[in-house]
Scaffold this motif. Structure first.
Motif, PDB file in Angstrom:
ATOM      1  N   ASP A 137       4.335   0.536   2.042  1.00  0.00           N
ATOM      2  CA  ASP A 137       4.915  -0.219   0.935  1.00  0.00           C
ATOM      3  C   ASP A 137       4.609  -1.701   1.104  1.00  0.00           C
ATOM      4  OD1 ASP A 137       6.214  -0.610  -1.428  1.00  0.00           O
ATOM      5  OD2 ASP A 137       8.232  -0.586  -0.565  1.00  0.00           O
ATOM      6  N   ASP A 156       0.836  -1.191   0.000  1.00  0.00           N
ATOM      7  CA  ASP A 156       0.000   0.000   0.000  1.00  0.00           C
ATOM      8  C   ASP A 156       0.875   1.246   0.000  1.00  0.00           C
ATOM      9  OD1 ASP A 156       0.136   1.366   2.759  1.00  0.00           O
ATOM     10  OD2 ASP A 156      -0.176  -0.714   3.311  1.00  0.00           O
ATOM     11  N   ARG A 157       0.239   2.407  -0.150  1.00  0.00           N
ATOM     12  CA  ARG A 157       0.969   3.666  -0.335  1.00  0.00           C
ATOM     13  C   ARG A 157       1.666   4.148   0.925  1.00  0.00           C
ATOM     14  NH1 ARG A 157      -3.348   8.514  -0.887  1.00  0.00           N
ATOM     15  NH2 ARG A 157      -1.435   9.680  -0.528  1.00  0.00           N
ATOM     16  N   TYR A 158       1.293   3.617   2.095  1.00  0.00           N
ATOM     17  CA  TYR A 158       1.859   4.100   3.349  1.00  0.00           C
ATOM     18  C   TYR A 158       3.068   3.295   3.806  1.00  0.00           C
ATOM     19  CZ  TYR A 158      -2.092   7.225   3.999  1.00  0.00           C
ATOM     20  OH  TYR A 158      -3.009   8.229   3.841  1.00  0.00           O
TER      21      TYR A 158
END
Length: 306
Positions: free
Chosen positions: A179, A175-177
């Protein structure tokens, strides 16, 4: 009585077309009315089945630019510190819950199989017990106690692992937060009821998330969290709001936003769905719009029959 019935029967036979339209239209109107009221009862049931639902609130933070600006309840977000202030000893607070959505899609892998998943959240360990959702496998009290544990829904377990009992299975989440992270499934909860404003398929501990510079350097600023509180019986929510407002003023949060002041609202959980003031990560059914569409359709049908 018999003569009147006979006369009505003759008129119906004489005006077959008109009678058919009238009776059919009336029947459809009655069915539509029943469906409308059934749907309204369903919509009015949202978020009312939690234990202590009358004492449950979501903390909404407002950034007011001017003295005359009125606070709203739009979005329902707050900073990470809202829950920590509530836990620091505010009188009347029974329990709190903090959630952080994984914005956008996340890639979830089980071996060679990968899935694009939505409705993933970082959470306090007490999510399942706070809302009293059903836990099928695992212990809901410590499901997220380990920083690399995960609680997933029944549907997610069946989709990813092809079984309901996926305890002990490993997930890779991108995810973007954070990784790439690896989690072990420690709980499987039943799919959330359709009459809740929450849409959640997977939960992960928020410990690693809170280590990010975004939330350590300025923990008061970024309002990416959903904070819930259950108050003790008899506690006035206005007192809790006042405490939060005073704490925000003491920390000079308004100066971070170059605004007039920061205002906190305690939004009753039972009214979140009906208010329509939700973000895109919450249930987006708007009962009012649907009711108006059905009502107008029923009204036009009655006018046609007349």
């Amino acid at each position: 009585m018999f003569i009147q019935t006979k006369q009505i029967y003759r008129k119906l036979l004489h005006y077959k077309g008109t009678s058919l339209i009238g009776i059919g239209g009336l029947s459809l109107s009655m069915v539509a009315g029943i469906l409308i009221f059934h749907y309204l009862f369903f919509e009015l049931s949202f978020d009312k089945f939690y234990p202590g639902a009358d004492r449950m609130y979501r903390i909404d933070r407002n950034v007011l630019q001017t003295k005359s600006e009125l606070p709203s309840k739009a979005g329902g977000s707050s900073s990470r510190m809202a829950a920590e202030v509530l836990n620091a000893g505010i009188t009347g607070v029974e329990s709190t819950l903090r959630l952080h959505p994984v914005y956008g899609d996340a890639v979830v892998k089980n071996g060679m199989d990968s899935f694009n998943e939505t409705n993933l959240y970082y959470s306090y360990p007490n999510f399942i017990s706070f809302f009293n959702f059903a836990c099928i496998y695992g212990d809901p009290r410590n499901a997220l106690a380990n920083p690399y544990s995960a609680a997933i829904s029944k549907s997610a377990s069946e989709k990813i692992f092809h079984t309901v009992n996926s305890i002990g299975q490993t997930l890779e989440v991108y995810d973007r937060y954070l990784d790439k992270m690896k989690y072990t499934v420690t709980a499987v909860f039943d799919d959330l009821p359709v009459n809740t404003h929450l849409k959640i398929n997977m939960l992960f501990p928020d410990g690693e998330l809170l280590k990010r510079n975004l939330y350590t350097e300025n923990p008061w600023k970024w309002a990416n969290f959903r904070t819930y509180v259950r108050l003790n019986p008899g506690t006035d929510p206005q007192q809790v709001k006042t405490h939060l407002d005073q704490y925000a003023a003491k920390q000079k949060i308004a100066e971070m936003f170059d605004c007039y002041r920061i205002d906190y609202q305690l939004h009753p959980v039972k009214s979140i769905h009906l208010s329509g003031q939700k973000d895109k990560y919450e249930s987006d059914t708007n009962y009012l719009n649907i009711f108006l569409v059905l009502f107008e359709g029923n009204k036009e049908l009655l006018e046609f029959v007349e």
